[in-house]
Design a protein around this motif. Structure first.
Motif, PDB file in Angstrom:
ATOM      1  N   PRO A 143       0.885  -1.259  -0.020  1.00 22.22           N
ATOM      2  CA  PRO A 143      -0.035  -0.002  -0.006  1.00 22.22           C
ATOM      3  C   PRO A 143       0.856   1.237   0.019  1.00 22.22           C
ATOM      4  O   PRO A 143       1.892   1.282   0.406  1.00 22.22           O
ATOM      5  CB  PRO A 143      -0.917  -0.002   1.426  1.00 22.22           C
ATOM      6  N   THR A 144       0.238   2.277  -0.437  1.00 24.41           N
ATOM      7  CA  THR A 144       0.968   3.473  -0.476  1.00 24.41           C
ATOM      8  C   THR A 144       1.142   4.084   0.903  1.00 24.41           C
ATOM      9  O   THR A 144       2.229   4.504   1.397  1.00 24.41           O
ATOM     10  CB  THR A 144      -0.044   4.868  -1.053  1.00 24.41           C
ATOM     11  N   THR A 145       0.419   3.883   2.018  1.00 24.53           N
ATOM     12  CA  THR A 145       0.582   3.978   3.374  1.00 24.53           C
ATOM     13  C   THR A 145       0.410   2.898   3.967  1.00 24.53           C
ATOM     14  O   THR A 145      -0.655   2.090   4.122  1.00 24.53           O
ATOM     15  CB  THR A 145      -0.571   4.948   3.839  1.00 24.53           C
ATOM     16  N   GLU A 146       1.473   2.023   4.369  1.00 27.98           N
ATOM     17  CA  GLU A 146       1.757   0.739   4.943  1.00 27.98           C
ATOM     18  C   GLU A 146       0.782   0.690   6.279  1.00 27.98           C
ATOM     19  O   GLU A 146       0.938   1.594   7.093  1.00 27.98           O
ATOM     20  CB  GLU A 146       3.087   0.202   5.241  1.00 27.98           C
ATOM     21  N   LEU A 147       0.081  -0.377   6.347  1.00 25.82           N
ATOM     22  CA  LEU A 147      -0.650  -0.595   7.669  1.00 25.82           C
ATOM     23  C   LEU A 147       0.075  -0.860   8.701  1.00 25.82           C
ATOM     24  O   LEU A 147       1.153  -1.684   8.460  1.00 25.82           O
ATOM     25  CB  LEU A 147      -1.953  -1.658   7.361  1.00 25.82           C
ATOM     26  N   THR A 148      -0.031  -0.485   9.835  1.00 28.85           N
ATOM     27  CA  THR A 148       0.798  -0.834  10.880  1.00 28.85           C
ATOM     28  C   THR A 148       0.311  -2.496  11.203  1.00 28.85           C
ATOM     29  O   THR A 148      -0.805  -2.882  10.918  1.00 28.85           O
ATOM     30  CB  THR A 148       0.279  -0.220  12.387  1.00 28.85           C
ATOM     31  N   PRO A 149       1.104  -3.338  12.079  1.00 26.63           N
ATOM     32  CA  PRO A 149       0.783  -4.567  12.341  1.00 26.63           C
ATOM     33  C   PRO A 149      -0.532  -4.702  12.911  1.00 26.63           C
ATOM     34  O   PRO A 149      -1.382  -5.534  12.666  1.00 26.63           O
ATOM     35  CB  PRO A 149       1.722  -5.057  13.340  1.00 26.63           C
ATOM     36  N   ALA A 150      -1.060  -3.785  13.839  1.00 34.44           N
ATOM     37  CA  ALA A 150      -2.257  -3.683  14.474  1.00 34.44           C
ATOM     38  C   ALA A 150      -3.555  -3.604  13.434  1.00 34.44           C
ATOM     39  O   ALA A 150      -4.564  -4.238  13.570  1.00 34.44           O
ATOM     40  CB  ALA A 150      -2.354  -2.859  15.569  1.00 34.44           C
ATOM     41  N   GLU A 151      -3.107  -2.697  12.641  1.00 35.94           N
ATOM     42  CA  GLU A 151      -4.231  -2.259  11.660  1.00 35.94           C
ATOM     43  C   GLU A 151      -4.281  -3.634  10.642  1.00 35.94           C
ATOM     44  O   GLU A 151      -5.532  -3.995  10.326  1.00 35.94           O
ATOM     45  CB  GLU A 151      -3.929  -1.119  10.854  1.00 35.94           C
ATOM     46  N   LEU A 152      -3.473  -4.102  10.397  1.00 33.15           N
ATOM     47  CA  LEU A 152      -3.473  -5.282   9.340  1.00 33.15           C
ATOM     48  C   LEU A 152      -3.901  -6.476  10.141  1.00 33.15           C
ATOM     49  O   LEU A 152      -4.799  -7.153   9.556  1.00 33.15           O
ATOM     50  CB  LEU A 152      -1.950  -5.883   9.051  1.00 33.15           C
ATOM     51  N   PHE A 153      -3.845  -6.574  11.551  1.00 35.62           N
ATOM     52  CA  PHE A 153      -4.519  -7.806  12.150  1.00 35.62           C
ATOM     53  C   PHE A 153      -6.168  -7.617  12.242  1.00 35.62           C
ATOM     54  O   PHE A 153      -6.697  -8.581  11.942  1.00 35.62           O
ATOM     55  CB  PHE A 153      -4.016  -7.880  13.561  1.00 35.62           C
ATOM     56  N   HIS A 154      -6.476  -6.246  12.705  1.00 39.03           N
ATOM     57  CA  HIS A 154      -8.016  -5.689  12.602  1.00 39.03           C
ATOM     58  C   HIS A 154      -8.465  -6.086  11.246  1.00 39.03           C
ATOM     59  O   HIS A 154      -9.559  -6.752  11.355  1.00 39.03           O
ATOM     60  CB  HIS A 154      -8.153  -4.576  13.269  1.00 39.03           C
ATOM     61  N   ASP A 177      -6.142  -0.115  -0.441  1.00 36.27           N
ATOM     62  CA  ASP A 177      -5.269  -0.587  -1.197  1.00 36.27           C
ATOM     63  C   ASP A 177      -5.726  -1.775  -2.289  1.00 36.27           C
ATOM     64  O   ASP A 177      -6.322  -2.596  -1.841  1.00 36.27           O
ATOM     65  CB  ASP A 177      -4.257  -1.130  -0.351  1.00 36.27           C
ATOM     66  N   PRO A 178      -5.528  -1.532  -3.460  1.00 32.94           N
ATOM     67  CA  PRO A 178      -6.169  -2.721  -4.617  1.00 32.94           C
ATOM     68  C   PRO A 178      -5.829  -4.059  -3.990  1.00 32.94           C
ATOM     69  O   PRO A 178      -6.636  -5.062  -4.033  1.00 32.94           O
ATOM     70  CB  PRO A 178      -5.600  -2.171  -5.930  1.00 32.94           C
ATOM     71  N   ARG A 268       5.447 -11.068   1.248  1.00 35.16           N
ATOM     72  CA  ARG A 268       5.927  -9.763   1.576  1.00 35.16           C
ATOM     73  C   ARG A 268       6.182  -9.398   2.769  1.00 35.16           C
ATOM     74  O   ARG A 268       7.327  -8.662   2.837  1.00 35.16           O
ATOM     75  CB  ARG A 268       4.630  -8.710   0.795  1.00 35.16           C
ATOM     76  N   LYS A 269       5.388  -9.772   3.779  1.00 33.56           N
ATOM     77  CA  LYS A 269       5.736  -9.353   5.288  1.00 33.56           C
ATOM     78  C   LYS A 269       6.805  -9.925   5.735  1.00 33.56           C
ATOM     79  O   LYS A 269       7.596  -9.318   6.777  1.00 33.56           O
ATOM     80  CB  LYS A 269       4.463  -9.660   5.882  1.00 33.56           C
ATOM     81  N   VAL A 270       7.301 -11.189   5.233  1.00 41.69           N
ATOM     82  CA  VAL A 270       8.400 -11.675   5.683  1.00 41.69           C
ATOM     83  C   VAL A 270       9.839 -11.109   5.444  1.00 41.69           C
ATOM     84  O   VAL A 270      10.852 -11.149   6.231  1.00 41.69           O
ATOM     85  CB  VAL A 270       8.682 -13.112   5.314  1.00 41.69           C
TER      86      VAL A 270
END
Length: 315
Positions: A143-154, A177-178, A268-270
């Motif tokens: 994403p242009t603005t990367e989600l924080t770990p907490a935001e991604l979890f939720h 984010d597409p 991607r996250k690893v």
């Protein structure tokens, strides 16, 4: 992200105003009745402090109940408006996704041999690289603005209801984010279809697995090398998922589409995250659906007929 039609929002605000007006009218009517009773009712000589206290409670308590009802009704209307906005946004994103996926993925059935396609390493499946049109859609770009770990979890865990404001906020950020929007829609489809067969993600017991194993999986390990990640022991759920993969072509395509996108997210996250994040994502509702389907397809070394067929096609 577009919101609801301004006319609908205005109608909702007018409804909230009407609730407030009704509460004020009822309160005024009650006070008038109390005043008439005080003027023309029997005199309360000798009531004392206890009598006056009882009378005061009798006056105030109905007013408190009226305004509690007003507050509840206005809050409910606000939550309903927010829920409708979220549904409208999801519907719009789904419509956009159908158009994009029709352009970028003209043969969804060809994605069935998932385990063999990802056995090599982190890059996406070969078909993605072969289709130049997908590169222009940036399906795998962060994403242009990367989600924080907490935001991604939720976002991957989905809101528990209209009152789960934090999860709704995170879901909106993810849908902006597409690439994440495609993953979220695919996860919702899988979870909904499984629930239709009595398989609920909240009821699946998913014991904590070694984060190092999730790192190994995200880096491309498959089969027995990551078999300890196959932690779901609900045989009924596994049997239902396997039967749906075998007998329902629509579910099979949706499931492989979801597996592919969740796998890409983990890969991607690893590269820039602690393995603990990968383990945490696996505990979300989306992550539980991923583990269930990964076990059913043999990605985690619990190969069945579906996995055998996929590996044979991939070889």
């Amino acid at each position: 992200m577009a919101s609801l039609d301004p006319l609908r929002r205005l109608a909702m605000e007018q409804a909230r105003s009407r609730v407030l007006a009704v509460g004020a009218a009822v309160s005024l009517a009650w006070l008038v009745l109390v005043g008439l009773f005080a003027l023309f009712g029997p005199e309360g000589e000798g009531q004392g402090a206890a009598g006056w206290l009882t009378w005061l409670v009798g006056v105030i308590l109905p007013l408190a109940l009226v305004w509690l009802a007003v507050w509840s009704a206005r809050s409910l209307l606000s939550l309903r408006l927010e829920a409708e906005e979220l549904r409208a946004m999801l519907a719009r994103m789904q419509g956009e996704g159908v158009t994009a996926e029709t352009m970028a993925e003209p043969r969804p059935a060809a994605s069935a041999p998932l385990p063999a396609a990802r056995r090599g390493a982190v890059p996406p499946a070969p078909r993605v690289a072969a289709d130049a049109r997908q590169a222009s859609l940036a399906l795998d770009s962060p994403p242009t603005t990367e989600l924080t770990p907490a935001e991604l979890f939720h976002a991957l865990n989905f809101p528990d209801g209209p009152e789960d404001r934090e999860a709704i906020r995170c879901l909106r950020l993810a849908l902006a984010d597409p690439g994440m929007a495609r993953l979220i829609r695919a996860a919702q489809d899988v979870v909904t279809l499984l629930a239709g067969q009595g398989v609920y993600m909240d009821e699946l017991a998913v014991p904590e697995a070694d984060p190092v194993l999730w790192r190994r999986f995200a880096e491309g390990a498959r089969g027995e090398a990551v078999a300890e990640l196959a932690v779901i022991r609900d045989e009924a759920a596994l049997a239902s998922a396997g039967a749906m993969l075998h007998g329902d072509e629509v579910f099979r395509d949706v499931a492989h589409h979801f597996l592919r996108h969740f796998d890409r997210l983990m890969s991607r996250k690893v590269q820039d995250s602690d393995p603990q994040l990968l383990a945490a994502l696996a505990e979300t509702r989306s992550g539980r659906a991923f583990i269930l389907l990964a076990q059913a397809t043999g990605m985690l070394g619990r190969a069945g007929a579906e996995a055998d067929g996929s590996q044979g096609a991939g070889g």
